[in-house]
Write a protein that holds these residues in place. Structure first.
Motif, PDB file in Angstrom:
ATOM      1  N   THR A  81       0.841  -1.189   0.000  1.00 22.43           N
ATOM      2  CA  THR A  81       0.000   0.000   0.000  1.00 22.43           C
ATOM      3  C   THR A  81       0.882   1.248   0.000  1.00 22.43           C
ATOM      4  O   THR A  81       2.047   1.216   0.412  1.00 22.43           O
ATOM      5  CB  THR A  81      -0.927   0.037   1.229  1.00 22.43           C
ATOM      6  N   ARG A  94       0.557   5.863   0.120  1.00 25.15           N
ATOM      7  CA  ARG A  94      -0.252   7.079   0.216  1.00 25.15           C
ATOM      8  C   ARG A  94       0.559   8.267  -0.268  1.00 25.15           C
ATOM      9  O   ARG A  94       1.786   8.229  -0.289  1.00 25.15           O
ATOM     10  CB  ARG A  94      -0.734   7.318   1.652  1.00 25.15           C
ATOM     11  N   SER A 108      -4.177  10.783  -2.257  1.00 28.07           N
ATOM     12  CA  SER A 108      -4.491   9.505  -2.905  1.00 28.07           C
ATOM     13  C   SER A 108      -3.955   8.341  -2.075  1.00 28.07           C
ATOM     14  O   SER A 108      -2.946   8.468  -1.380  1.00 28.07           O
ATOM     15  CB  SER A 108      -3.877   9.446  -4.299  1.00 28.07           C
ATOM     16  N   THR A 121      -7.714   0.170 -11.262  1.00 24.41           N
ATOM     17  CA  THR A 121      -9.080   0.520 -10.878  1.00 24.41           C
ATOM     18  C   THR A 121      -9.030   1.786 -10.015  1.00 24.41           C
ATOM     19  O   THR A 121      -8.271   1.823  -9.050  1.00 24.41           O
ATOM     20  CB  THR A 121      -9.738  -0.615 -10.065  1.00 24.41           C
ATOM     21  N   THR A 181      -5.094  -0.580  -7.377  1.00 25.86           N
ATOM     22  CA  THR A 181      -6.375   0.003  -6.982  1.00 25.86           C
ATOM     23  C   THR A 181      -6.114   1.345  -6.323  1.00 25.86           C
ATOM     24  O   THR A 181      -5.332   1.437  -5.368  1.00 25.86           O
ATOM     25  CB  THR A 181      -7.128  -0.911  -6.004  1.00 25.86           C
ATOM     26  N   SER A 240      -7.680   5.022  -4.594  1.00 21.34           N
ATOM     27  CA  SER A 240      -8.823   5.651  -3.948  1.00 21.34           C
ATOM     28  C   SER A 240      -8.438   7.065  -3.532  1.00 21.34           C
ATOM     29  O   SER A 240      -7.264   7.388  -3.370  1.00 21.34           O
ATOM     30  CB  SER A 240      -9.279   4.842  -2.728  1.00 21.34           C
ATOM     31  N   ASP A 272     -10.396  11.390  -3.210  1.00 20.76           N
ATOM     32  CA  ASP A 272     -11.453  12.234  -3.776  1.00 20.76           C
ATOM     33  C   ASP A 272     -10.914  13.583  -4.257  1.00 20.76           C
ATOM     34  O   ASP A 272     -11.604  14.595  -4.220  1.00 20.76           O
ATOM     35  CB  ASP A 272     -12.567  12.451  -2.754  1.00 20.76           C
ATOM     36  N   ASP A 316      -1.757  10.451  -7.244  1.00 17.86           N
ATOM     37  CA  ASP A 316      -2.003   9.068  -7.689  1.00 17.86           C
ATOM     38  C   ASP A 316      -0.694   8.351  -8.012  1.00 17.86           C
ATOM     39  O   ASP A 316      -0.479   7.201  -7.617  1.00 17.86           O
ATOM     40  CB  ASP A 316      -2.881   9.062  -8.942  1.00 17.86           C
TER      41      ASP A 316
END
Length: 335
Positions: free
Chosen positions: A18, A20, A54, A72, A104, A106, A108, A121
């Motif tokens: 993961t 960020r 992100s 995605t 993937t 995520s 906003d 991103d």
């Protein structure tokens, strides 16, 4: 004698990672500057924002082609390109065969407003890939991958330090300081939040701009060294005014008038987007009253307020000024 093939990464635990990345609110300064070798270079200083940007998750598929990366949501082509580049970088550092995987994303962040959505991103992606390979990548390597993936990059991989960053080369021209002067920002969206194609903007003319931007660089250096928010505001306003020749905003005169009438130190506009801010010194008297007057004035002029936020982690005044949402409706489509 042929060499033995490099080992493939094993499947199972440790194949997912993961990452960020932060976001920003556009630029304080952007233009053409001389680097250490006296060459003209496009560079910028971003206005950092606290809060989420992100997030990415990358699951490796050992044995697959390194180009077989799915993403995605669909359409995040820059992030996918960054994942492929990061896989090859990490595999080389592991002396292993690269492979594809599933990415993937995520978050906003609004797209095209100039808040670093694509860079956020990309950086989150690179960090997720590196985590899946258990390979620590330094900021300089992440910057190199980001520039290759998207053509130009914001310096989010370096944290919130005040940097003059060559966005098309992925390198730091100057470390101005650990942080920008403390600032309260009343954010807003120009042009009804319409997105901007950053890479389609015209280039600056070196001969006409070097002296002006060199002067602003020196002013900003002094503002950071002395924590002078008023001087920061002067730099940001002057930079935004110069940028009007590249990306004109009809609202610019209105923003400067509102800033002058509400006790703000200046304005800030993303130099490749439609996000803007009116800047206040948090140590100035009557701060809250000025911010309220500012948001009301923006509303009266049909400019949508978005977020009011601070650039510092602890308040330099006796009262806290929290990050608040001042918008009654979203100003732009979300990613």
């Amino acid at each position: 004698m042929t060499s033995a093939p490099r080992p493939q990464a094993a499947a199972g635990p440790g194949t997912e990672g993961t990452g960020r990345a932060a976001r920003h609110h556009g630029e304080i300064l952007q233009g053409v500057f001389l680097d250490q070798r006296r060459r003209p270079v496009h560079a910028l200083v971003t206005l950092p924002m606290r809060g989420p940007g992100s997030a990415a998750r990358f699951a490796r598929r050992p044995g697959s082609s390194p180009d077989e990366v799915t993403v995605t949501p669909a359409g995040r082509t820059k992030a996918r390109a960054a994942a492929v580049l990061a896989v090859r970088e990490c595999a080389a550092r592991r002396d292993a065969e690269p492979c594809g995987g599933e990415l993937t994303l995520s978050g906003d962040l609004p797209v095209g407003l100039g808040m670093g959505s694509s860079t956020s991103d990309v950086i989150a992606t690179v960090r997720a890939v590196a985590d899946s390979w258990d390979v620590p990548l330094p900021p300089e390597t992440i910057a190199r991958i980001a520039v290759r993936a998207e053509g130009a990059s914001d310096p989010l991989m370096h944290g919130s330090r005040a940097l003059l960053f060559a966005q098309r080369e992925g390198r730091v021209l100057e470390v101005l300081g650990s942080t920008l002067p403390p600032t309260v920002v009343v954010g807003c969206a120009l042009a009804a939040g319409a997105p901007v194609d950053t890479l389609s903007l015209p280039a600056l003319r070196h001969d006409e701009d070097l002296a002006a931007y060199g002067h602003l660089r020196r002013m900003l250096r002094r503002a950071v060294a002395t924590a002078d928010t008023a001087l920061l505001g002067r730099v940001s306003t002057a930079s935004a005014r110069l940028r009007q020749r590249v990306l004109p905003h009809a609202e610019f005169p209105t923003l400067t008038e509102i800033a002058a009438s509400t006790g703000a130190v200046g304005v800030q506009i993303a130099h490749s987007g439609n996000v803007a801010g009116i800047l206040f010194d948090p140590r100035a008297p009557g701060l809250r009253h000025g911010v309220r007057r500012c948001t009301r004035a923006l509303d009266r002029e049909g400019i949508t307020p978005t977020l009011t936020f601070t650039t510092f982690t602890s308040s330099p005044t006796s009262e806290e000024f929290p990050w608040t949402n001042t918008s009654r409706k979203p100003s732009a489509a979300r990613t």
